[in-house]
Enzyme design. Structure first.
Site, PDB file in Angstrom:
ATOM      1  N   LYS A  28     -20.627 -21.555  24.193  1.00 22.64           N
ATOM      2  CA  LYS A  28     -21.193 -20.683  24.653  1.00 22.64           C
ATOM      3  C   LYS A  28     -20.950 -20.159  25.974  1.00 22.64           C
ATOM      4  O   LYS A  28     -20.387 -20.882  26.797  1.00 22.64           O
ATOM      5  CB  LYS A  28     -22.796 -21.303  24.576  1.00 22.64           C
ATOM      6  CG  LYS A  28     -23.972 -20.340  24.754  1.00 22.64           C
ATOM      7  CD  LYS A  28     -24.182 -19.538  23.610  1.00 22.64           C
ATOM      8  CE  LYS A  28     -25.532 -19.387  23.235  1.00 22.64           C
ATOM      9  NZ  LYS A  28     -25.780 -19.485  21.902  1.00 22.64           N
ATOM     10  N   SER A  87     -21.430 -14.370  11.599  1.00 17.94           N
ATOM     11  CA  SER A  87     -20.335 -14.360  12.384  1.00 17.94           C
ATOM     12  C   SER A  87     -18.776 -14.896  11.715  1.00 17.94           C
ATOM     13  O   SER A  87     -17.953 -14.287  11.783  1.00 17.94           O
ATOM     14  CB  SER A  87     -20.700 -14.907  13.591  1.00 17.94           C
ATOM     15  OG  SER A  87     -21.212 -14.100  14.606  1.00 17.94           O
TER      16      SER A  87
HETATM   17  N1  GLU Z   1     -25.577 -16.228  19.661  1.00 19.59           N
HETATM   18  C1  GLU Z   1     -25.993 -16.521  18.363  1.00 19.59           C
HETATM   19  C2  GLU Z   1     -26.452 -18.251  18.106  1.00 19.59           C
HETATM   20  O1  GLU Z   1     -27.162 -18.759  19.082  1.00 19.59           O
HETATM   21  C3  GLU Z   1     -24.849 -16.436  17.514  1.00 19.59           C
HETATM   22  C4  GLU Z   1     -23.420 -17.042  17.766  1.00 19.59           C
HETATM   23  C5  GLU Z   1     -22.375 -16.344  16.994  1.00 19.59           C
HETATM   24  O2  GLU Z   1     -22.647 -15.610  16.117  1.00 19.59           O
HETATM   25  O3  GLU Z   1     -21.114 -17.068  17.183  1.00 19.59           O
HETATM   26  O4  GLU Z   1     -26.316 -18.510  17.246  1.00 19.59           O
END
Ligand code: GLU
Length: 416
Positions: free
Chosen positions: A108, A350
């Site tokens: 993250k 994703s």
């Molecule tokens: N930000 C999104 C989450 O918290 C997606 C993360 C991603 O697609 O890698 O799951």
């Protein structure tokens, strides 16, 4: 959010990971490794602002563990971003990827900034500056960023372009959540909401409540909240409450979601156009079948958990319910579908996007939706069965399912 709240968030996650690993039979060495990210990079990003001054922004990228594969997870732009939050969020991503059985660990990132107060060009310079600052530790086979709170496909496009320039080859697999013309996947933008809707179907089935006419309350009208409201509305459910950062709207006969979708701004603000509003606190305690916190962390706490009147809570945001509140609502017989399961739709699609980039072959939206449903339902069933057979709450069950593969991979690699 206060520093105390964020501290609690990481501590709470560590407590659940520890318990999950213990229940799976692992010892202190595995707990010591997995309760913290393996790597955290802090960067300072100097940006030339439109008025000619230079501002230095602080950014982070946290990588929880890469035993399973490259790390994966979004980048948020928000004034409250901090080191501890990013660490906790990267651990949650590992659990999400584990539940969905993706070949990733969790990552993250975030930048302390307020994109609502920045121009388009300033945002472009900041997005590119961030990629230059973290370029050494990310990449299509190392760590793959994506959108998160207040970042979108345009920001992903700039980041992908910057990375491709640095590496001097086209690198669509570096980042997901891109616009379609740059290698994005059909269905990615609405994926988190699609996944939440699938979880709502499953949870309703367990409770024996039909979706048509079910009363739904959604906190937050950003990417997840607004698409979900639309899906619920189309499916014939009654969305009786929604909210944004300022206030909430309530109508016991169901809100006109199409109208609200037309009138929301790009950050999901809409309640400022109405006189008759209620507070976010009142929204959370509305009598309903399904409550979906789809905004930010720490919304359902020990202070308000007793007021919740929903039969089912499905967490579309990351970390909306504290541990104490999880215990209270579970004891009250409310079925809680935890964030690490319910919000996995985003990272699942994703993953599909990354696979399509690697193959150079693109799928239809129907194919994406079908595979997403398959993965989400399998995840739900595994968590629900463990919750019943081991008599643990849904959050602990989700962590047990989510951390299992990572711990096994760590073992096979001989790290612990
Ligand atoms: N930000 C999104 C989450 O918290 C997606 C993360 C991603 O697609 O890698 O799951």
């Amino acid at each position: 959010m206060t520093a105390m709240d964020t501290n609690d968030m990481l501590t709470a996650t560590q407590l659940v990971i520890e318990e999950a690993l213990q229940k799976l039979g692992y010892g202190q060495d595995m707990i010591d490794l997995l309760k913290e990210p393996m790597r955290l990079l802090t960067v300072r990003i100097p940006i030339r602002m439109d008025d000619g001054t230079t501002r230095v922004f602080i950014g982070y990228r946290s990588q929880h563990n890469d035993a399973v594969g490259p790390t994966k997870g979004g980048v948020r732009f928000h004034p409250d971003v901090n080191e501890i939050e990013v660490k906790a969020l990267s651990i949650w991503m590992s659990i999400k990827c584990g539940i969905a059985n993706l070949p990733y660990g969790g990552g993250k990132g975030g930048i302390i900034c307020d994109p609502r107060k920045m121009s388009f060009r300033e945002l472009e310079r900041l997005s590119r500056g961030y990629v230059r600052a973290i370029s050494q530790i990310v990449g299509p086979t190392k760590d793959i960023p994506a959108p998160d709170v207040m970042t979108n496909s345009q920001i992903m496009a700039w980041m992908m372009d910057e990375y491709s320039r640095i590496r001097e080859f086209d690198s669509p697999g570096f980042i997901t959540g891109k616009p379609l013309v740059l290698g994005g996947s059909l269905g990615r933008e609405s994926a988190t909401a699609r996944g939440v809707a699938i979880m709502i179907d499953e949870a309703l089935r367990k409770k024996g409540i039909p979706l048509s006419n079910a009363r739904v309350v959604i906190q937050g009208f950003g990417n997840a909240g607004s698409y979900l409201a639309q899906f619920m509305y189309e499916a014939g459910a009654k969305v009786i409450g929604i909210s944004d950062v300022n206030a909430a709207l309530y109508n016991e006969n169901g809100l006109d979601i199409e109208d609200l979708m037309d009138r929301r701004d790009s950050f999901g603000t809409v309640t400022n156009l109405f006189k008759d509003t209620i507070s976010n606190e009142e929204l959370l305690s509305l009598d309903c079948d399904i409550l979906v916190p789809a905004a930010i962390e720490n919304q359902i706490t020990a202070d308000n958990a007793d007021n919740i009147r929903a039969k089912i809570i499905v967490e579309a945001a990351n970390g909306p319910t504290t541990l104490e509140a999880t215990r209270i609502v579970t004891d009250r017989g409310i079925l809680l579908v935890p964030d690490v399961l319910a919000s996995a739709g985003g990272v699942i699609v994703s993953y599909f996007e990354w696979v399509q980039n690697n193959q150079g072959y693109y799928w239809s939206e129907a194919e994406v939706d079908m595979k997403l449903r398959e993965m989400m339902v399998r995840g739900f069933n595994q968590v629900y069965e463990l919750h019943q057979s081991r008599k643990v709450n849904m959050r602990l069950a989700a962590y047990m399912v989510g951390v299992r593969k990572m711990a096994e991979a760590v073992r096979f690699r001989g790290w612990v």
